[in-house]
Scaffold this motif. Structure first.
Motif, PDB file in Angstrom:
ATOM      1  N   ILE A   1      -6.576 -14.297  32.851  1.00  0.00           N
ATOM      2  CA  ILE A   1      -6.984 -13.222  31.950  1.00  0.00           C
ATOM      3  C   ILE A   1      -8.384 -13.381  31.370  1.00  0.00           C
ATOM      4  N   TRP A   2      -8.896 -14.629  31.294  1.00  0.00           N
ATOM      5  CA  TRP A   2     -10.156 -14.823  30.583  1.00  0.00           C
ATOM      6  C   TRP A   2     -11.357 -14.110  31.217  1.00  0.00           C
ATOM      7  N   PRO A   3     -11.515 -14.046  32.547  1.00  0.00           N
ATOM      8  CA  PRO A   3     -12.680 -13.319  33.094  1.00  0.00           C
ATOM      9  C   PRO A   3     -12.782 -11.876  32.589  1.00  0.00           C
ATOM     10  N   VAL A   4     -11.636 -11.176  32.460  1.00  0.00           N
ATOM     11  CA  VAL A   4     -11.666  -9.797  31.968  1.00  0.00           C
ATOM     12  C   VAL A   4     -11.992  -9.766  30.486  1.00  0.00           C
ATOM     13  N   LEU A   5     -11.318 -10.646  29.705  1.00  0.00           N
ATOM     14  CA  LEU A   5     -11.585 -10.682  28.267  1.00  0.00           C
ATOM     15  C   LEU A   5     -13.030 -11.092  27.974  1.00  0.00           C
TER      16      LEU A   5
END
Length: 286
Positions: A74-78
């Protein structure tokens, strides 16, 4: 806009301990009424040495391996969303800082308009001038002048400026004011964004400067007392006939003085005199 670089995936996530002040800051930032749980923090480590700091609040005993898997997904999008929000906030803050500077340091009304003459943004000086209706005022279909003819002239100038070639996209327009026989120079410029022209036009209109101060500035630029008086009258945008009457000169003598003023100041037109002395008069508040 989020770029591919914004959404880079870290090469690894490494947990690190949080200090009490960090935990207090996170609690305050997130919400005062947080559900029970604890913060766990990770460094997102990239090959080039850069690091992201990521904090996640979990309920119960954290499973670090599960958290790393979750963050990897999830971190790349956030990350992209966070960077975009930060850039937008920086742009907004920059706009506010610019308008604050113009409002507090230079008493010039500045507006941003579209090609139809609708005001999109204005600084405090412009809003005050519009309320006074000295030269321009809010109208039913956009910004208007003191009469129908001035409204038409202004809107035509805005529409034309919005489509001018970038290298020719600045014009000075003299508009009648609410004071009889007094015109005010309005400067219009087509706005370019990242080197590309847009259909937005910036409009600068001066507050009425003190004529004595304008004369003093003209004297400081090397003009004689009589030439400075003529320059101050030219700054108001008055016709030669009206200005000559006020100065107690014949129209021919006033014209001669005007040419002398242009020559001394190395300017080409009355519009340039008006613009120069207006900016000089309001280069900063006292």
């Amino acid at each position: 806009m989020t770029t591919q670089e914004d959404r880079r995936r870290p090469d690894a996530f490494v947990s690190f301990p949080l200090e009490p002040e960090d935990i207090a800051r996170l609690d305050n930032y997130a919400n005062r009424d947080l559900a029970p749980g604890k913060w766990i923090a990770f460094h997102g480590v990239y090959e080039d040495g850069r690091r992201d700091e990521v904090a996640v609040r979990v309920n119960g005993e954290p499973d670090e391996a599960a958290m790393v898997g979750f963050l990897s997904t999830i971190w790349p999008v956030l990350r992209g969303d966070c960077l975009r929000e930060a850039r937008e906030q920086a742009d907004q803050t920059g706009d506010e800082a610019l308008l604050w500077m113009i409002s507090t340091k230079i008493d010039i009304g500045v507006m941003v308009m579209n090609a139809k003459g609708i005001m999109l943004k204005a600084n405090a000086s412009a809003r005050a001038l519009l309320r006074q209706g000295y030269v321009l005022r809010p109208g039913r279909w956009g910004i208007a002048g003191v009469n129908d003819r001035q409204t038409r002239l202004f809107r035509e100038a805005v529409a034309n400026c919005a489509v001018m070639p970038a290298e020719e996209s600045e014009v000075t327009l003299f508009l009648e004011s609410s004071q009889p026989d007094r015109k005010v120079p309005i400067t219009l410029s087509r706005f370019c964004y990242k080197g590309e022209p847009t259909d937005l036009v910036t409009v600068m209109m001066p507050s009425p400067p003190d004529s004595k101060r304008v004369e003093r500035l003209a004297r400081a630029l090397g003009l004689t007392r009589s030439e400075a008086r003529v320059a101050a009258l030219l700054q108001l945008g008055m016709s030669n006939r009206s200005a000559a009457r006020i100065a107690g000169l014949t129209e021919q003598s006033f014209s001669t003085y005007s040419k002398r003023v242009l020559g001394k100041l190395k300017l080409n037109s009355r519009a340039e005199i008006a613009q120069m002395l207006t900016w000089q008069a309001y280069g900063g508040r006292q």
